[in-house]
Design an enzyme around this catalytic site. Structure first.
Site: not given
Length: 174
Positions: A18, A87
């Site tokens: 990701s 993230k």
């Protein structure tokens, strides 16, 4: 040394794709545990504990009792809690984060965001959203948006996909 690792710096293994291309699966990152709260800026890569918001990545059971105690102890040894996410911070408290404008760009407070870190060929988002980041929280997204389960994936969850600043372990720096 254990105290330094537990209080100042913690290492994490990147578990997924990701955050490509900035981080690859299996990369080990060091997180500055002092870089939290108000020192977090847009564009920072952070690690946060999703136990109270998103749960373990991939739906892994969080466990209880002895398993939870062992995970907490391992976290002090820089092995993580089992519900740690990596993230990029896109929105800070009070920001209006939206996607996408007429040119297909992510905007923060009405201004298009230059995102050179996006995975080649990925759109800023295929999910349309327009949120105001709540006080004491951040809005986070992966760099490989096509495969990232990030704030957009939790729009309908309690907290609307936002991460409490108190859950941010720290900023990745190496």
């Amino acid at each position: 040394m254990l105290i330094v690792r537990g209080l100042l710096v913690q290492s994490f293994l990147v578990p997924s794709t990701s955050m490509q291309p900035a981080l690859e699966p299996g990369d080990r990152i060091l997180v500055n545990r002092l870089a939290r709260g108000p020192s977090i800026q847009r564009g920072d890569i952070v690690v946060f504990d999703g136990t109270g918001t998103w749960g373990p990545p991939g739906g892994t059971p969080s466990g209880s009792g002895l398993g939870q105690v062992l995970r907490s102890a391992l976290s002090l040894l820089s092995l993580g809690s089992g519900a740690d996410y990596v993230k990029r911070v896109v929105g800070l408290p009070g920001d209006r984060v939206a996607c996408c404008d007429v040119d297909g760009r992510l905007t923060v407070n009405g201004t298009p965001v230059d995102e050179p870190y996006l995975y080649p060929g990925d759109a800023p988002s295929t999910v349309h959203f327009d949120v105001i980041v709540a006080p004491g929280t951040v809005w986070v997204m992966g760099d490989r948006r096509a495969v990232s389960a990030d704030s957009r994936s939790h729009l309908g969850s309690p907290g609307g996909g936002m991460i409490p600043l108190d859950d941010v372990v720290g900023r990745a720096w190496l």
